[in-house]
Design a protein around this motif. Sequence first.
Motif, PDB file in Angstrom:
ATOM      1  N   ARG A   1       0.836  -1.201   0.000  1.00  0.00           N
ATOM      2  CA  ARG A   1       0.000   0.000   0.000  1.00  0.00           C
ATOM      3  C   ARG A   1       0.871   1.251   0.000  1.00  0.00           C
ATOM      4  N   PRO A   2       0.626   2.183  -0.921  1.00  0.00           N
ATOM      5  CA  PRO A   2       1.471   3.376  -0.985  1.00  0.00           C
ATOM      6  C   PRO A   2       1.287   4.298   0.213  1.00  0.00           C
ATOM      7  N   HIS A   3       0.212   4.117   0.983  1.00  0.00           N
ATOM      8  CA  HIS A   3      -0.028   4.960   2.155  1.00  0.00           C
ATOM      9  C   HIS A   3      -0.457   4.053   3.307  1.00  0.00           C
ATOM     10  N   GLY A   4      -0.051   4.405   4.486  1.00  0.00           N
ATOM     11  CA  GLY A   4      -0.531   3.684   5.657  1.00  0.00           C
ATOM     12  C   GLY A   4       0.574   3.025   6.449  1.00  0.00           C
ATOM     13  N   LEU A   5       0.704   3.448   7.689  1.00  0.00           N
ATOM     14  CA  LEU A   5       1.643   2.868   8.635  1.00  0.00           C
ATOM     15  C   LEU A   5       0.805   2.302   9.770  1.00  0.00           C
ATOM     16  N   ARG A   6       0.691   0.987   9.832  1.00  0.00           N
ATOM     17  CA  ARG A   6      -0.243   0.360  10.766  1.00  0.00           C
ATOM     18  C   ARG A   6       0.407   0.183  12.137  1.00  0.00           C
ATOM     19  N   PHE A   7      -0.345   0.543  13.177  1.00  0.00           N
ATOM     20  CA  PHE A   7       0.139   0.372  14.544  1.00  0.00           C
ATOM     21  C   PHE A   7      -0.392  -0.938  15.102  1.00  0.00           C
ATOM     22  N   ILE A   8       0.531  -1.760  15.640  1.00  0.00           N
ATOM     23  CA  ILE A   8       0.174  -3.048  16.243  1.00  0.00           C
ATOM     24  C   ILE A   8       0.417  -2.930  17.740  1.00  0.00           C
ATOM     25  N   PRO A   9      -0.628  -2.925  18.568  1.00  0.00           N
ATOM     26  CA  PRO A   9      -0.424  -2.750  20.011  1.00  0.00           C
ATOM     27  C   PRO A   9       0.190  -3.988  20.655  1.00  0.00           C
ATOM     28  N   LEU A  10       1.153  -3.770  21.518  1.00  0.00           N
ATOM     29  CA  LEU A  10       1.772  -4.825  22.313  1.00  0.00           C
ATOM     30  C   LEU A  10       1.897  -4.283  23.740  1.00  0.00           C
ATOM     31  N   PRO A  11       0.789  -4.327  24.514  1.00  0.00           N
ATOM     32  CA  PRO A  11       0.790  -3.719  25.844  1.00  0.00           C
ATOM     33  C   PRO A  11       1.913  -4.274  26.722  1.00  0.00           C
ATOM     34  N   GLY A  12       2.573  -3.367  27.419  1.00  0.00           N
ATOM     35  CA  GLY A  12       3.634  -3.762  28.324  1.00  0.00           C
ATOM     36  C   GLY A  12       5.005  -3.862  27.690  1.00  0.00           C
ATOM     37  N   ALA A  13       5.101  -3.701  26.372  1.00  0.00           N
ATOM     38  CA  ALA A  13       6.396  -3.794  25.707  1.00  0.00           C
ATOM     39  C   ALA A  13       7.296  -2.644  26.148  1.00  0.00           C
ATOM     40  N   HIS A  14       8.548  -2.938  26.412  1.00  0.00           N
ATOM     41  CA  HIS A  14       9.488  -1.916  26.862  1.00  0.00           C
ATOM     42  C   HIS A  14      10.168  -1.199  25.695  1.00  0.00           C
ATOM     43  N   GLN A  15      10.011  -1.721  24.494  1.00  0.00           N
ATOM     44  CA  GLN A  15      10.562  -1.047  23.334  1.00  0.00           C
ATOM     45  C   GLN A  15       9.619  -1.210  22.156  1.00  0.00           C
ATOM     46  N   SER A  16       9.765  -0.339  21.183  1.00  0.00           N
ATOM     47  CA  SER A  16       8.963  -0.379  19.961  1.00  0.00           C
ATOM     48  C   SER A  16       9.835  -0.831  18.805  1.00  0.00           C
ATOM     49  N   HIS A  17       9.191  -1.463  17.834  1.00  0.00           N
ATOM     50  CA  HIS A  17       9.909  -1.874  16.625  1.00  0.00           C
ATOM     51  C   HIS A  17       9.205  -1.267  15.423  1.00  0.00           C
ATOM     52  N   ILE A  18       9.964  -0.547  14.612  1.00  0.00           N
ATOM     53  CA  ILE A  18       9.441   0.154  13.440  1.00  0.00           C
ATOM     54  C   ILE A  18       9.997  -0.517  12.188  1.00  0.00           C
ATOM     55  N   VAL A  19       9.115  -0.868  11.260  1.00  0.00           N
ATOM     56  CA  VAL A  19       9.540  -1.468   9.997  1.00  0.00           C
ATOM     57  C   VAL A  19       8.833  -0.748   8.861  1.00  0.00           C
ATOM     58  N   LEU A  20       9.612  -0.188   7.944  1.00  0.00           N
ATOM     59  CA  LEU A  20       9.076   0.463   6.747  1.00  0.00           C
ATOM     60  C   LEU A  20       9.476  -0.360   5.525  1.00  0.00           C
ATOM     61  N   ALA A  21       8.592  -0.450   4.538  1.00  0.00           N
ATOM     62  CA  ALA A  21       8.861  -1.292   3.364  1.00  0.00           C
ATOM     63  C   ALA A  21       8.321  -0.639   2.105  1.00  0.00           C
ATOM     64  N   ALA A  22       9.025  -0.884   0.993  1.00  0.00           N
ATOM     65  CA  ALA A  22       8.603  -0.389  -0.317  1.00  0.00           C
ATOM     66  C   ALA A  22       9.049  -1.407  -1.368  1.00  0.00           C
ATOM     67  N   PRO A  23       8.383  -1.453  -2.521  1.00  0.00           N
ATOM     68  CA  PRO A  23       8.792  -2.386  -3.573  1.00  0.00           C
ATOM     69  C   PRO A  23      10.231  -2.134  -4.012  1.00  0.00           C
ATOM     70  N   ALA A  24      10.933  -3.231  -4.307  1.00  0.00           N
ATOM     71  CA  ALA A  24      12.315  -3.145  -4.791  1.00  0.00           C
ATOM     72  C   ALA A  24      12.444  -3.992  -6.048  1.00  0.00           C
ATOM     73  N   VAL A  25      13.663  -4.372  -6.384  1.00  0.00           N
ATOM     74  CA  VAL A  25      13.909  -5.215  -7.552  1.00  0.00           C
ATOM     75  C   VAL A  25      14.708  -6.427  -7.118  1.00  0.00           C
ATOM     76  N   SER A  26      14.643  -7.496  -7.909  1.00  0.00           N
ATOM     77  CA  SER A  26      15.358  -8.727  -7.580  1.00  0.00           C
ATOM     78  C   SER A  26      16.828  -8.591  -7.955  1.00  0.00           C
ATOM     79  N   PRO A  27      17.694  -9.464  -7.418  1.00  0.00           N
ATOM     80  CA  PRO A  27      19.123  -9.392  -7.744  1.00  0.00           C
ATOM     81  C   PRO A  27      19.428  -9.523  -9.229  1.00  0.00           C
ATOM     82  N   MET A  28      18.554 -10.136 -10.009  1.00  0.00           N
ATOM     83  CA  MET A  28      18.815 -10.311 -11.435  1.00  0.00           C
ATOM     84  C   MET A  28      18.498  -9.061 -12.247  1.00  0.00           C
ATOM     85  N   SER A  29      17.877  -8.069 -11.636  1.00  0.00           N
ATOM     86  CA  SER A  29      17.524  -6.849 -12.360  1.00  0.00           C
ATOM     87  C   SER A  29      18.766  -6.002 -12.638  1.00  0.00           C
ATOM     88  N   PRO A  30      18.856  -5.361 -13.810  1.00  0.00           N
ATOM     89  CA  PRO A  30      19.985  -4.458 -14.084  1.00  0.00           C
ATOM     90  C   PRO A  30      20.078  -3.303 -13.095  1.00  0.00           C
TER      91      PRO A  30
END
Length: 456
Positions: free
Chosen positions: A250-279
């Motif tokens: 999805r080109p827009h949208g950063l979804r929050f996943i609640p984990l009550p009591g967690a002492h740290q947060s983990h952020i992961v951002l992703a976008a389409p890429a290309v495979s190793p065989m691509s020029p």
Amino acid sequence: MTCLHDRLSCRCARSLPASGPRADHRFPPFRDVTLPSGLRIVAVRTPSAPMVELRLRIPHIADTPQQQALAELAATLLFAPDTDGPRRRYGTSRHVHSGRVGAVRGMDCLAITAYGLTDRLGELLDLVAGELTGPSLTEQAVERARHRVNAQCAVLAADPRVRAAEALFRHCLGESSGRGRHEAAQHTAAVTPTSLAVWTSAALTSRGSVLVLVGDIEPDDAIASVASSWAGWQAQAPADPLPRPHDLVRPHGLRFIPLPGAHQSHIVLAAPAVSPMSPAYPSLDIANTAFGGAISSRLSQSLRDRHGAAYLAQSGVVHPGGRPLLVAQAATRTDRTATTLERMCRELARMRCASPTAAECDAARAYLVGSMLTALSSQASFASLLADLLAADASPGWIAAHPQRLDDVTPREVADAAARYFAPDRFTGVVVGDPACLPDLAQASRPGPPLITEGV
């Protein structure tokens, strides 16, 4: 009199000598064959030690919690010491003839890793084939595996990094593309030895699977041994292919996943890429290394060195289900979640307006080539690297050709790749953490995707 500290300081202050010319790497003799069963085998001769490394990747997506429970139990029971079956003919279970064999479950595959003496390869292949084609499971063995899986799931459920990886997989490829491993515990009680055996023969099939053998072997002889030992491992109907991230990320949208009591947060951002065989991959590879692929990268320097805001700050190209994604991630304290996300997005934006310099490109290129040559220095790391590349749809010869392709990349091409792939508005992603960080996240001013909080 000069003290030892002064002498050492003077010696360390000297400039390092210039490195010599890099030796060309020639890919060793190999064979790449696909059997009638659909199993692809890549056998490589590297006679540095009288050993052989085995890597088998069996693609599978568990799209319901019930299937996830079956997959977790199957991976736990493969080669376990307390079950019946072909492993009893070889003495111990995971330790076989001065070697070792084991299985691990990923989000999109089951991976088997083994090594042993070359002259015992035939027996090792028989052991693996027996586990895949004729598991003999007792209720006691399944019950013990159930307890292990439930305990592991409890740990995974509390790990923000694991939850983030699972959530990103579903967020990018759709809810039907897989379930979180931590969800399996609720459904293991319904699994019986019979249902597990039926599922294993139907889901873990040869079609689409990839076997890598690296070691002191003759490739043709090794492939003939596999064809003979694994003749009974036949393919079922091929599974439906996964949707492409280019269509589902999805080109827009950063979804929050609640984990009550967690002492740290983990952020992961992703976008389409290309495979190793691509020029375009070599220039993306250098740009990514400059951005977050090394300890001296921009993302690491910003989040860790200058601001001390993150325990983890890195990026890379991953291939869930064989589909390439450019992923940037960071782990931070709950009260620093919003500022860490803001800095990540601003570093992405800076890749466009201040592309990597020639010095950054040279450093990234040297790091990539050096890391690859290091990975090829042992049979074990060679086999793992090759298995990962084959899963990413690369050919075996890619390893030998990639250093030269990296050398041919210009700073201008890296700048183009940075502008094309690192725009913040291309990224989607997830944030896993305690809901206490939500107010700051919602108010943060930053480029990139908006925050999605429904259902929280």
